[in-house]
Design a protein around this motif. Sequence first.
Motif, PDB file in Angstrom:
ATOM      1  N   GLU A 238       6.794  -4.411  13.435  1.00 43.98           N
ATOM      2  CA  GLU A 238       7.251  -3.067  12.015  1.00 43.98           C
ATOM      3  C   GLU A 238       6.632  -3.119  10.681  1.00 43.98           C
ATOM      4  N   ASN A 239       7.350  -4.511  10.216  1.00 39.13           N
ATOM      5  CA  ASN A 239       7.620  -4.464   8.717  1.00 39.13           C
ATOM      6  C   ASN A 239       6.221  -5.154   8.757  1.00 39.13           C
ATOM      7  N   GLU A 240       5.996  -6.427   9.373  1.00 38.84           N
ATOM      8  CA  GLU A 240       4.609  -6.840   9.748  1.00 38.84           C
ATOM      9  C   GLU A 240       2.939  -6.080   9.832  1.00 38.84           C
ATOM     10  N   LYS A 241       3.525  -5.157  10.521  1.00 32.38           N
ATOM     11  CA  LYS A 241       1.925  -4.242  11.180  1.00 32.38           C
ATOM     12  C   LYS A 241       1.917  -3.492   9.412  1.00 32.38           C
ATOM     13  N   LEU A 242       3.145  -3.400   8.346  1.00 34.75           N
ATOM     14  CA  LEU A 242       2.902  -2.193   7.906  1.00 34.75           C
ATOM     15  C   LEU A 242       1.548  -3.505   6.480  1.00 34.75           C
ATOM     16  N   PHE A 243       2.632  -4.218   6.577  1.00 29.20           N
ATOM     17  CA  PHE A 243       2.097  -5.415   5.357  1.00 29.20           C
ATOM     18  C   PHE A 243       0.578  -5.656   5.453  1.00 29.20           C
ATOM     19  N   LYS A 244       0.473  -5.574   7.069  1.00 31.14           N
ATOM     20  CA  LYS A 244      -1.438  -5.477   7.423  1.00 31.14           C
ATOM     21  C   LYS A 244      -2.437  -4.599   7.131  1.00 31.14           C
ATOM     22  N   ASP A 245      -1.399  -3.503   7.586  1.00 30.98           N
ATOM     23  CA  ASP A 245      -1.904  -2.353   6.983  1.00 30.98           C
ATOM     24  C   ASP A 245      -2.239  -2.081   5.356  1.00 30.98           C
ATOM     25  N   TYR A 246      -1.200  -2.510   5.000  1.00 30.60           N
ATOM     26  CA  TYR A 246      -1.267  -2.082   3.396  1.00 30.60           C
ATOM     27  C   TYR A 246      -2.287  -2.763   2.421  1.00 30.60           C
ATOM     28  N   VAL A 247      -2.527  -3.905   3.247  1.00 30.07           N
ATOM     29  CA  VAL A 247      -3.545  -5.314   2.257  1.00 30.07           C
ATOM     30  C   VAL A 247      -4.318  -4.428   2.365  1.00 30.07           C
TER      31      VAL A 247
END
Length: 389
Positions: free
Chosen positions: A34-43
């Motif tokens: 889930e954190n990886e998805k947040l990382f991707k979406d935020y960038v």
Amino acid sequence: MSNKKAKELITKFLTRQASAAELDMLAVWLQDAENEKLFKDYVQTNYAIEHEMRQFDPNRLKTKLQQLMDEEIKAVRRKKIRKIINYSAAAIVTVLLATGYFLKNNSFNEPIETKPRIISNNINVGSNKATLTLDDGSQVVLGKGNAYKTQNVHSSGEKIVYGTDRSNIAKEVYNYLTVPRGGQFHLILSDGTEVWLNSESQLKYPVYFKKGQTRKVELVYGEGYFAVSPSTEHEGSKFVVSNKSQEIEVLGTEFNIKAYKEEANIYTTLLEGKVVVSTTNGKRELEPSQQTNLNLNDNSMQVATVNVYNEISWKDGVFSFRKKPLGEIMKVLSRWYDMDVNFENPELEKAGFNGVLGKDQKIEDILNTIKNFRVIKDYEIINKTILLK
């Protein structure tokens, strides 16, 4: 780790400002899907070039990311950032997008290898510096290595702080703080209000504020970020920032004003709290994340919701550009690097660029990033002038 803290670490990573400990924290945090998805979406939302990720070779991308990680490892004395290399292709692509490797044609290409023409490069990274003008007209140069101290004022060279002792001040006294091109400076007023002044900016303010009266300062020109001491701590006294054609009334809040001399628009952006922006045509009350755009040509004012971080990141050592034409970007960079920029083709000024760049980067590194995005073909540097091609 909170999402807010995670976003701060991501920004530091992308601008190469993260410490070894922070890189370790980010690496551990990214192990969660889930954190990886947040990382991707935020960038993607905040820093990526707006081109779709349609075709890519994951193995080739991983090789390129490994090269990027190697550079980071050198910067933090070979700490554990290598962990990030093991994450999924989606996150890897996002990092590459944000760091200049994923280019306009929606496929992964090598950076352009043509060598720019550089003759006597005299362009330096900006620094903390300003000139303090006292009530009698005398001036004090502030900056690294220039400490300044009186009974009520002291400066370490990075910021200037005014005390609250009024015993030796018989009349209302005003000072000016002027930040040149290539500079920035932090100011703490006598009421505790903090002001960060950007390059090519000037603020007029009283040495102390009269008890029970409106606290008023003037942003003569340029850009300033204000963290205002609440009126509840000053017997309800309002805080007002005036500048050409408008006045901003606050009760206790954080906001940014951009009002450069050569520009026909004044932008006021609210981070938190409440402000009222007044012009000759009326008043507008702002909510957090809203921005007024005052057109000085016809005195009209528009209000829009904006990404606040992009507007205020300059005070935290970052240039964050989102849907910005190259002409506007170069105005920002020109002030910080105290340089002149010319365009070989005027149409190039309209070319769009998204990206996040550290203010401590050399100008060549920034230009090479823009060049690798195929936004420009090449550039020249002669003394303190850049020609973009």
